[in-house]
Motif scaffolding. Sequence first.
Motif, short mmCIF file in Angstrom:
data_model
loop_
_atom_site.label_atom_id
_atom_site.label_comp_id
_atom_site.label_asym_id
_atom_site.label_seq_id
_atom_site.Cartn_x
_atom_site.Cartn_y
_atom_site.Cartn_z
N GLU A 147 7.17 -8.55 -9.25
CA GLU A 147 6.72 -7.15 -9.24
C GLU A 147 5.72 -6.92 -8.11
O GLU A 147 5.73 -5.88 -7.47
CB GLU A 147 6.09 -6.79 -10.58
N GLU A 148 4.87 -7.91 -7.86
CA GLU A 148 3.85 -7.79 -6.82
C GLU A 148 4.49 -7.61 -5.45
O GLU A 148 4.09 -6.78 -4.64
CB GLU A 148 2.97 -9.04 -6.83
N LYS A 149 5.52 -8.42 -5.17
CA LYS A 149 6.18 -8.35 -3.86
C LYS A 149 6.95 -7.04 -3.71
O LYS A 149 6.93 -6.42 -2.64
CB LYS A 149 7.13 -9.53 -3.68
N ILE A 150 7.62 -6.61 -4.79
CA ILE A 150 8.35 -5.34 -4.72
C ILE A 150 7.38 -4.19 -4.52
O ILE A 150 7.66 -3.24 -3.78
CB ILE A 150 9.19 -5.15 -6.00
N ARG A 151 6.21 -4.26 -5.18
CA ARG A 151 5.21 -3.23 -4.98
C ARG A 151 4.75 -3.19 -3.52
O ARG A 151 4.58 -2.12 -2.93
CB ARG A 151 4.01 -3.46 -5.90
N ASP A 152 4.54 -4.37 -2.93
CA ASP A 152 4.16 -4.44 -1.52
C ASP A 152 5.19 -3.73 -0.65
O ASP A 152 4.86 -2.97 0.25
CB ASP A 152 4.04 -5.90 -1.05
N ILE A 153 6.48 -4.00 -0.93
CA ILE A 153 7.55 -3.40 -0.13
C ILE A 153 7.52 -1.88 -0.26
O ILE A 153 7.58 -1.14 0.73
CB ILE A 153 8.93 -3.94 -0.58
N MET A 154 7.43 -1.40 -1.50
CA MET A 154 7.48 0.05 -1.72
C MET A 154 6.25 0.76 -1.16
O MET A 154 6.37 1.83 -0.55
CB MET A 154 7.62 0.34 -3.22
N GLN A 155 5.08 0.18 -1.34
CA GLN A 155 3.87 0.81 -0.81
C GLN A 155 3.86 0.78 0.71
O GLN A 155 3.36 1.70 1.36
CB GLN A 155 2.63 0.12 -1.38
N THR A 156 4.41 -0.28 1.28
CA THR A 156 4.53 -0.35 2.73
C THR A 156 5.39 0.78 3.26
O THR A 156 5.01 1.49 4.20
CB THR A 156 5.13 -1.70 3.15
N ILE A 157 6.54 0.97 2.65
CA ILE A 157 7.45 2.02 3.11
C ILE A 157 6.81 3.39 2.93
O ILE A 157 6.93 4.28 3.78
CB ILE A 157 8.80 1.92 2.37
N GLN A 158 6.12 3.58 1.80
CA GLN A 158 5.44 4.85 1.56
C GLN A 158 4.43 5.15 2.66
O GLN A 158 4.37 6.28 3.19
CB GLN A 158 4.73 4.81 0.21
N LEU A 159 3.62 4.15 3.04
CA LEU A 159 2.61 4.37 4.08
C LEU A 159 3.24 4.55 5.45
O LEU A 159 2.76 5.36 6.26
CB LEU A 159 1.63 3.19 4.12
N LEU A 160 4.29 3.81 5.74
CA LEU A 160 4.95 3.96 7.04
C LEU A 160 5.54 5.35 7.19
O LEU A 160 5.40 5.99 8.24
CB LEU A 160 6.05 2.90 7.20
N MET A 161 6.17 5.84 6.14
CA MET A 161 6.72 7.20 6.21
C MET A 161 5.60 8.23 6.35
O MET A 161 5.70 9.16 7.15
CB MET A 161 7.55 7.50 4.95
N GLY A 162 4.54 8.05 5.57
CA GLY A 162 3.43 8.99 5.64
C GLY A 162 2.78 9.04 7.01
O GLY A 162 2.45 10.12 7.51
N SER A 163 2.61 7.88 7.63
CA SER A 163 1.97 7.86 8.94
C SER A 163 2.89 8.41 10.02
O SER A 163 2.44 8.99 11.01
CB SER A 163 1.51 6.44 9.29
N ARG A 164 4.21 8.23 9.85
CA ARG A 164 5.16 8.85 10.78
C ARG A 164 5.05 10.37 10.69
O ARG A 164 5.05 11.08 11.71
CB ARG A 164 6.59 8.42 10.44
N ILE A 165 4.97 10.87 9.46
CA ILE A 165 4.83 12.31 9.26
C ILE A 165 3.51 12.80 9.84
O ILE A 165 3.44 13.85 10.48
CB ILE A 165 4.95 12.65 7.76
N ALA A 166 2.44 12.03 9.62
CA ALA A 166 1.13 12.40 10.17
C ALA A 166 1.16 12.49 11.68
O ALA A 166 0.58 13.40 12.29
CB ALA A 166 0.07 11.40 9.72
N THR A 167 1.85 11.54 12.31
CA THR A 167 1.96 11.53 13.77
C THR A 167 2.69 12.79 14.27
O THR A 167 2.26 13.44 15.22
CB THR A 167 2.70 10.28 14.26
N SER A 168 3.78 13.11 13.62
CA SER A 168 4.54 14.31 13.99
C SER A 168 3.73 15.56 13.73
O SER A 168 3.77 16.52 14.51
CB SER A 168 5.86 14.35 13.21
N LEU A 169 2.99 15.54 12.63
CA LEU A 169 2.19 16.70 12.24
C LEU A 169 1.07 16.99 13.24
O LEU A 169 0.87 18.14 13.65
CB LEU A 169 1.59 16.44 10.85
#
Length: 218
Positions: free
Chosen positions: A111-133
């Motif tokens: 569960e810990e590793k899967i959480r790392d994967i999901m939170q990583t993707i969430q932050l990467l998407m958010g920062s991509r959106i922030a950059t475009s914004l």
Amino acid sequence: MNSKILWLPSYRGLNEMINRKHNIKTRIKEDDNYRLIFFTGTSLEENMFDELLSVFIEGKPEPRKIFDEIKKHYQRVVKGLSPDDDELLTHINDYLVEIDWLLDDGPQDSEEKIRDIMQTIQLLMGSRIATSLLKLDDWSWVDARDLFWVEEDYHRTGPSDEKVKSDLRNLVTEKKSILPVITQGNLVGTDDNNSLFIDLEDPMKKAAKELDIDFVEL
């Protein structure tokens, strides 16, 4: 004058960041000493992924339904933010495909590793959106896993205080670095190409203070 780091604390949701973009852009444009912007995520998106993780780990049938809502959420954000930005939409879709693959494979990791994967993707998407914004001239997007990493991850120990300090010093002073950058707070990469989601705020603040770098929260 000292270099500066802008730490964007967690927003309620991406829409809140959209509403506050003027304050962020004004702060950056009025002071050319900023070198790093750390995007640290949003509670709304984090909760969405927490719900997905919970039912996925428990083997319940709902993950696809929840994931469909997550995809619709990000598609709405991108369409409302920058409907003609095909590059941003491509990045977001690529990250969502990674979640798709994870759901197809089933919960094979901890569960810990899967959480790392999901939170990583969430932050990467958010920062991509922030950059475009923000659309800041001469600013670049960088994956934090390329900036902060550890040699081993099986203990989930983030980088040492000295390592964070060294990495920050290199980012701010090394002329070969791509600066200034927008990146993600709390993401660490490893030699095994894994992602760790580690609380880096306090180590960052400590390192910035020792390096005489202004750490600004907005």
